[in-house]
Design an enzyme around this catalytic site. Structure first.
Site, PDB file in Angstrom:
ATOM      1  CE  LYS A  35      -3.876  -0.552   2.522  1.00 15.33           C
ATOM      2  NZ  LYS A  35      -4.998  -0.856   3.760  1.00 15.33           N
ATOM      3  CB  THR A  85     -13.830   0.153  13.289  1.00 11.60           C
ATOM      4  OG1 THR A  85     -14.271   0.504  12.821  1.00 11.60           O
ATOM      5  CG2 THR A  85     -11.859   0.746  14.590  1.00 11.60           C
ATOM      6  NE  ARG A 149     -21.381  11.644   0.079  1.00 13.53           N
ATOM      7  CZ  ARG A 149     -21.414  12.896  -1.015  1.00 13.53           C
ATOM      8  NH1 ARG A 149     -22.401  12.612  -1.464  1.00 13.53           N
ATOM      9  NH2 ARG A 149     -20.813  13.622  -1.109  1.00 13.53           N
ATOM     10  CG  ASN A 210     -22.418   5.962   8.901  1.00 18.06           C
ATOM     11  OD1 ASN A 210     -22.862   6.491   8.148  1.00 18.06           O
ATOM     12  ND2 ASN A 210     -21.313   4.985   8.721  1.00 18.06           N
ATOM     13  N   GLY A 255     -33.847  -0.667  -3.719  1.00 15.68           N
ATOM     14  CA  GLY A 255     -33.340  -1.226  -4.907  1.00 15.68           C
ATOM     15  C   GLY A 255     -32.947  -2.361  -3.292  1.00 15.68           C
ATOM     16  CB  CYS A 262     -19.558   2.726   6.334  1.00 12.08           C
ATOM     17  SG  CYS A 262     -17.862   3.388   5.679  1.00 12.08           S
ATOM     18  CE  LYS A 265     -16.652  -0.468   9.786  1.00 12.32           C
ATOM     19  NZ  LYS A 265     -16.379   0.767  10.751  1.00 12.32           N
ATOM     20  CE  LYS A 325     -20.359   4.939  -2.425  1.00 15.85           C
ATOM     21  NZ  LYS A 325     -20.731   6.349  -1.436  1.00 15.85           N
TER      22      LYS A 325
HETATM   23  C1  UDX Z   1     -21.306   5.683   4.835  1.00 11.97           C
HETATM   24  C2  UDX Z   1     -21.902   7.038   4.617  1.00 11.97           C
HETATM   25  O1  UDX Z   1     -22.614   7.838   3.728  1.00 11.97           O
HETATM   26  C3  UDX Z   1     -20.352   8.092   5.012  1.00 11.97           C
HETATM   27  O2  UDX Z   1     -21.076   9.441   5.424  1.00 11.97           O
HETATM   28  C4  UDX Z   1     -20.102   7.310   6.356  1.00 11.97           C
HETATM   29  O3  UDX Z   1     -18.021   8.815   6.283  1.00 11.97           O
HETATM   30  C5  UDX Z   1     -19.431   6.106   5.707  1.00 11.97           C
HETATM   31  O4  UDX Z   1     -20.741   5.076   5.613  1.00 11.97           O
HETATM   32  P1  UDX Z   1     -20.362   4.914   1.590  1.00 11.97           P
HETATM   33  O5  UDX Z   1     -20.093   3.855   2.563  1.00 11.97           O
HETATM   34  O6  UDX Z   1     -19.366   5.588   0.879  1.00 11.97           O
HETATM   35  O7  UDX Z   1     -20.989   6.280   2.771  1.00 11.97           O
HETATM   36  O8  UDX Z   1     -21.485   4.725   0.796  1.00 11.97           O
HETATM   37  P2  UDX Z   1     -23.333   5.720   1.069  1.00 11.97           P
HETATM   38  O9  UDX Z   1     -22.955   5.733  -0.209  1.00 11.97           O
HETATM   39  O10 UDX Z   1     -23.894   6.426   1.698  1.00 11.97           O
HETATM   40  O11 UDX Z   1     -24.411   4.655   0.386  1.00 11.97           O
HETATM   41  C6  UDX Z   1     -24.216   3.335   1.145  1.00 11.97           C
HETATM   42  C7  UDX Z   1     -24.996   2.020   0.287  1.00 11.97           C
HETATM   43  O12 UDX Z   1     -25.824   2.819   0.531  1.00 11.97           O
HETATM   44  C8  UDX Z   1     -24.926   1.605  -0.819  1.00 11.97           C
HETATM   45  O13 UDX Z   1     -24.031  -0.016  -1.203  1.00 11.97           O
HETATM   46  C9  UDX Z   1     -25.733   2.524  -1.279  1.00 11.97           C
HETATM   47  O14 UDX Z   1     -26.458   1.456  -2.804  1.00 11.97           O
HETATM   48  C10 UDX Z   1     -26.640   2.606  -0.490  1.00 11.97           C
HETATM   49  N1  UDX Z   1     -27.773   3.456  -0.792  1.00 11.97           N
HETATM   50  C11 UDX Z   1     -27.570   4.540  -0.299  1.00 11.97           C
HETATM   51  C12 UDX Z   1     -29.385   2.879  -1.138  1.00 11.97           C
HETATM   52  O15 UDX Z   1     -29.156   1.768  -1.212  1.00 11.97           O
HETATM   53  N2  UDX Z   1     -30.455   3.834  -1.253  1.00 11.97           N
HETATM   54  C13 UDX Z   1     -30.155   4.829  -0.653  1.00 11.97           C
HETATM   55  O16 UDX Z   1     -30.245   5.450  -1.402  1.00 11.97           O
HETATM   56  C14 UDX Z   1     -28.729   5.387  -0.971  1.00 11.97           C
END
Ligand code: UDX
Length: 435
Positions: A35, A85, A149, A210, A255, A262, A265, A325
């Protein structure tokens, strides 16, 4: 200012590059030599839009370097802890091995008066425990949670919605606040809200945020389940309730549900911690949130199986998407990958593809068949399952795709396709929570 960032994954690597880009002198430390080699060469070991450019500029400016040698942090005024974590292997709680390891490794190198600022998401009570050792070493501890995110990590780090400082409840805390204000001076100048609080609140802000986001997604997915037995359309429902500013439309996309490193967990760790604190009932609903979320994966699988009247064995199914995502190559707890694995387990002839996540998916599930391109995956498919809403998939032309597949059946696991357009081209179309 001289800063160190311990742990150079998504959080740490982006934080280190972002801090260097606003003028700080930063050293990033990680125990993983591969890394560190990749980051030192300006190539992040994961896909994050904008990060390669930021890294390259910061390294060229001479203000950013990476090392595996923790002793190189000795002259830093602030040490950010950005290690992971993950979920414990033996339950839902958070595994704090990396946080504890980072603090233990750092202690001998802390300059007196320097500040350790935890960014990792930790169970409430962790900072208070760690503060004892850090303060005994003549340094200070603050908890400064990160809300980035994936896919927007650079923007979220440089232009956060808010800054939260959890500080000790003693007379020196004002100095710790002043140090963090100096680190984030540029961000604060733009009017970014900053909240100063105690350790417990700062730790809870992150998990509560979260948990709320996960609940919002599972709420709309629960509505999708009701829509499915009533003929209602959950996407219109989300638009309609989302116009109420108190509710808001964001994070109401029904969906296949949430995944990633994040949300899943964090809600499990929160539940485990609340139970330890004797307050399990306060967040008991998070178990439902988790269950609703996992049910949606099975719902997608069931739609595929039903489209073959129950006989999916040997049927060629194209799975579009593996990352949890779009704009990410992260397959940790990915609903998309889970759907592929479940279909494969049922004997379907699954062909998966993703613009970025194939390598990560293959490492986790070498038994699956991977196609490098969308058209290769679609070739002769008897069902098409869209499970990660990459732009490339959202923009698919139903007429062009029809020429590739053996049977025109599409399951839109992200409610991101125009169902009318696909049906007009002769496709059997299934959404989630849509008629
Ligand atoms: C998330 C939090 O948004 C962020 O603030 C935190 O610091 C870390 O966790 P992240 O895991 O990058 O960020 O993804 P996020 O954009 O929140 O999406 C999480 C999941 O929810 C994805 O699998 C996404 O596809 C899903 N999702 C999101 C939905 O199914 N529907 C939605 O409307 C929005």
């Amino acid at each position: 200012m001289k800063l160190s960032v311990i742990g150079c994954g998504y959080l740490g690597a982006v934080h280190a590059a972002a801090m260097a880009s606003i003028g700080h002198d930063v050293v990033g430390v990680d125990v993983d030599p591969a890394k560190i080699a990749a980051l030192s060469a300006g190539t992040p070991p994961f896909h994050e839009p904008g990060l390669p450019e930021l890294l390259e500029q910061a390294i060229a400016s001479g203000r950013l370097r990476f090392t595996t040698d923790i002793s190189e942090v000795h002259d830093a005024a602030v040490h950010f802890i950005g290690v992971g974590t993950p979920q414990r292997k033996d339950g839902g709680g958070a595994d704090l091995t990396y946080v504890d390891g980072a603090i233990d490794a750092l202690l001998p190198h802390l300059a007196p008066g320097s500040l350790v600022a935890g960014k990792s998401t930790v169970p409430v009570g962790t900072a208070a425990r760690l503060a004892t050792a850090v303060h005994a070493a003549g340094a200070r501890l603050a908890w400064n949670p990160e809300f980035l995110r994936e896919g927007f990590a650079v923007k979220d780090t440089l232009e956060p919605d808010r800054l939260v400082y959890g500080v000790a409840s003693d007379d020196d805390a004002a100095d710790d606040v002043a140090v963090l204000d100096a680190v984030y001076a540029q961000t604060l100048e733009t009017g970014t809200p900053r909240l100063v609080t105690d350790y417990a609140t700062a730790e809870l802000v992150k998990v509560a945020a979260n948990a709320f986001l996960a609940t919002k997604i599972s709420f709309i997915n629960a509505m999708a389940e009701i829509a499915e037995v009533t003929g209602a359309d959950v996407t219109t429902l989300a638009d309609a309730i989302g116009h109420d500013a108190r509710i808001g439309r964001r994070f109401l996309n029904a969906g296949v549900g949430f995944g990633g490193g994040c949300l899943p967990k964090d809600i499990r760790a929160f539940t485990a911690r609340a139970e330890e604190l004797g307050r399990g009932e306060s967040v008991a609903f998070l178990k439902n949130v988790d269950e609703i979320n996992l049910r949606r994966r099975q719902r997608v699988v069931d739609l595929v199986v039903d489209s073959f009247e129950g006989q999916v064995h040997g049927k060629r199914v194209a799975v579009l998407g593996l990352a949890f995502k779009p704009d990410s190559d992260d397959t940790r707890d990915s609903p998309a990958l889970d759907v592929a694995v479940r279909l494969h387990g049922l004997g379907a002839d699954v062909v998966c593809t993703d613009p970025q996540a194939i390598d990560n998916a293959r490492r986790q599930h070498p038994q699956l068949e991977y196609a490098a391109t969308t058209s290769e995956a679609l070739n002769d498919a008897e069902a098409v399952v869209l499970v990660t809403e990459w732009r490339e998939y959202r923009d698919l032309d139903p007429a062009a795709v029809a020429d590739l597949v053996a049977r025109k059946v599409v399951i839109d696991g992200r409610n991101c396709l125009d169902s009318d357009a696909w049906r007009a081209r002769g496709w059997q179309f299934h959404g989630l929570g849509r008629p």
